[in-house]
Design a protein around this motif. Structure first.
Motif, mmCIF file in Angstrom:
data_model
loop_
_atom_site.group_PDB
_atom_site.id
_atom_site.type_symbol
_atom_site.label_atom_id
_atom_site.label_comp_id
_atom_site.label_asym_id
_atom_site.label_seq_id
_atom_site.Cartn_x
_atom_site.Cartn_y
_atom_site.Cartn_z
ATOM 1 N N ARG A 140 0.826 -1.207 0.000
ATOM 2 C CA ARG A 140 0.000 0.000 0.000
ATOM 3 C C ARG A 140 0.860 1.256 0.000
ATOM 4 N N ARG A 141 1.946 1.209 0.714
ATOM 5 C CA ARG A 141 2.823 2.386 0.789
ATOM 6 C C ARG A 141 3.575 2.590 -0.528
ATOM 7 N N ALA A 142 4.111 1.527 -1.070
ATOM 8 C CA ALA A 142 4.911 1.649 -2.296
ATOM 9 C C ALA A 142 4.081 2.086 -3.486
ATOM 10 N N TYR A 143 2.809 1.650 -3.536
ATOM 11 C CA TYR A 143 1.966 1.948 -4.687
ATOM 12 C C TYR A 143 0.819 2.905 -4.347
ATOM 13 N N SER A 144 0.959 3.634 -3.269
ATOM 14 C CA SER A 144 -0.072 4.601 -2.899
ATOM 15 C C SER A 144 -0.307 5.595 -4.030
ATOM 16 N N LEU A 150 6.478 3.826 -6.269
ATOM 17 C CA LEU A 150 6.392 2.998 -7.475
ATOM 18 C C LEU A 150 5.125 3.235 -8.281
ATOM 19 N N ARG A 151 4.304 4.172 -7.867
ATOM 20 C CA ARG A 151 3.075 4.441 -8.620
ATOM 21 C C ARG A 151 3.437 5.021 -9.995
ATOM 22 N N ASP A 152 2.538 4.860 -10.933
ATOM 23 C CA ASP A 152 2.732 5.422 -12.263
ATOM 24 C C ASP A 152 2.070 6.794 -12.291
ATOM 25 N N PRO A 153 2.843 7.859 -12.309
ATOM 26 C CA PRO A 153 2.256 9.205 -12.252
ATOM 27 C C PRO A 153 1.426 9.550 -13.476
ATOM 28 N N ASP A 154 1.622 8.838 -14.578
ATOM 29 C CA ASP A 154 0.869 9.118 -15.799
ATOM 30 C C ASP A 154 -0.447 8.356 -15.877
ATOM 31 N N GLY A 158 -7.629 5.877 -10.627
ATOM 32 C CA GLY A 158 -8.271 4.574 -10.466
ATOM 33 C C GLY A 158 -7.323 3.430 -10.811
ATOM 34 N N GLU A 159 -6.499 3.611 -11.836
ATOM 35 C CA GLU A 159 -5.530 2.586 -12.214
ATOM 36 C C GLU A 159 -4.421 2.485 -11.174
ATOM 37 N N GLN A 160 -4.031 3.630 -10.631
ATOM 38 C CA GLN A 160 -3.021 3.610 -9.571
ATOM 39 C C GLN A 160 -3.526 2.824 -8.365
ATOM 40 N N GLN A 161 -4.782 3.059 -8.004
ATOM 41 C CA GLN A 161 -5.372 2.344 -6.866
ATOM 42 C C GLN A 161 -5.502 0.855 -7.172
ATOM 43 N N ALA A 162 -5.869 0.542 -8.412
ATOM 44 C CA ALA A 162 -6.015 -0.858 -8.801
ATOM 45 C C ALA A 162 -4.678 -1.592 -8.715
#
Length: 217
Positions: A140-144, A150-154, A158-162
């Motif tokens: 949860r922390r890495a992909y928050s 590690l989230r994709d800023p682009d 909703g996709e980031q949360q998924a």
């Protein structure tokens, strides 16, 4: 395969000629049947169920059933091991080498745990997070979607949360339970799919690392 149960050996040419010239010679599709037998024979060889019988013969090779073939004859359910092994026959992320080895030994529970543990280790490393963060909280922390390393800023929120849910769900289902209690995990196909899922997650982690490298300083 049935003829091998008694330990007999066979020769493909003899089997095919027997079909065409003797057993089914009156049938119009004898040649097609022989072709299918030859294809099946090749499949058995490719999957390690037939091996050369070294008896000094110099003519067409004789073959015998392997230990795997005898196991399948004794337990038809063991065929699942063949299908499962095919799923892991291709390249996997190097981080999954331990999981693959454990899987080959038949310890499916530990292999599944090791695969997801490899994901946990790589996520922590790539996100530069501390060892205090474990399991679902780490994912949860890495992909928050807010500030995950590690989230994709682009991507859309909703996709980031998924993506965060995907990692958290995989770790929560296949890694965390095995950390705290004994989990009955005796399905080789499902275990192979867990390893494949870990391979996909690691691919996503590496993609995030590539984005970080490409971002301007």
């Amino acid at each position: 395969m049935a003829q091998y149960a008694s330990g007999e050996k066979a020769n493909l040419n003899n089997v095919v000629q027997g079909i065409v010239q003797h057993e089914h010679r009156e049938e119009p599709d004898a040649n097609q049947l022989a072709a299918r037998v030859a294809e099946t024979w090749a499949w058995l060889e490719a999957h390690g169920m037939l091996a050369l019988d070294y008896n000094g013969a110099t003519s067409a090779p004789w073959q015998r059933p392997t230990a795997l073939a005898r196991e399948l004859l004794a337990d038809p359910g063991a065929l699942d091991k063949v299908w499962a092994a095919e799923r892991l026959a291709g390249d996997l992320d190097p981080a999954l080498s331990k999981a693959r080895t454990i899987y080959a030994l038949g310890d499916y529970e530990t292999a599944s745990f090791a695969a997801m543990k490899a994901v946990e280790v790589e996520v922590r490393r790539a996100a530069c997070l501390t060892n205090e963060l474990l399991g679902v909280k780490l994912m949860r922390r890495a992909y928050s979607p807010d500030d995950g390393a590690l989230r994709d800023p682009d991507a859309e929120r909703g996709e980031q949360q998924a993506t965060a849910d995907l990692f958290a769900g995989a770790i929560g289902l296949y890694k965390n339970p095995a950390s705290h209690r004994t989990v009955e995990f005796d399905d080789p196909i499902e275990a192979a799919e867990v390893v494949q899922l870990a391979d996909l997650l690691l691919r996503i982690v590496h993609r995030a690392e590539q984005r970080q490298t490409a971002e301007p300083v």
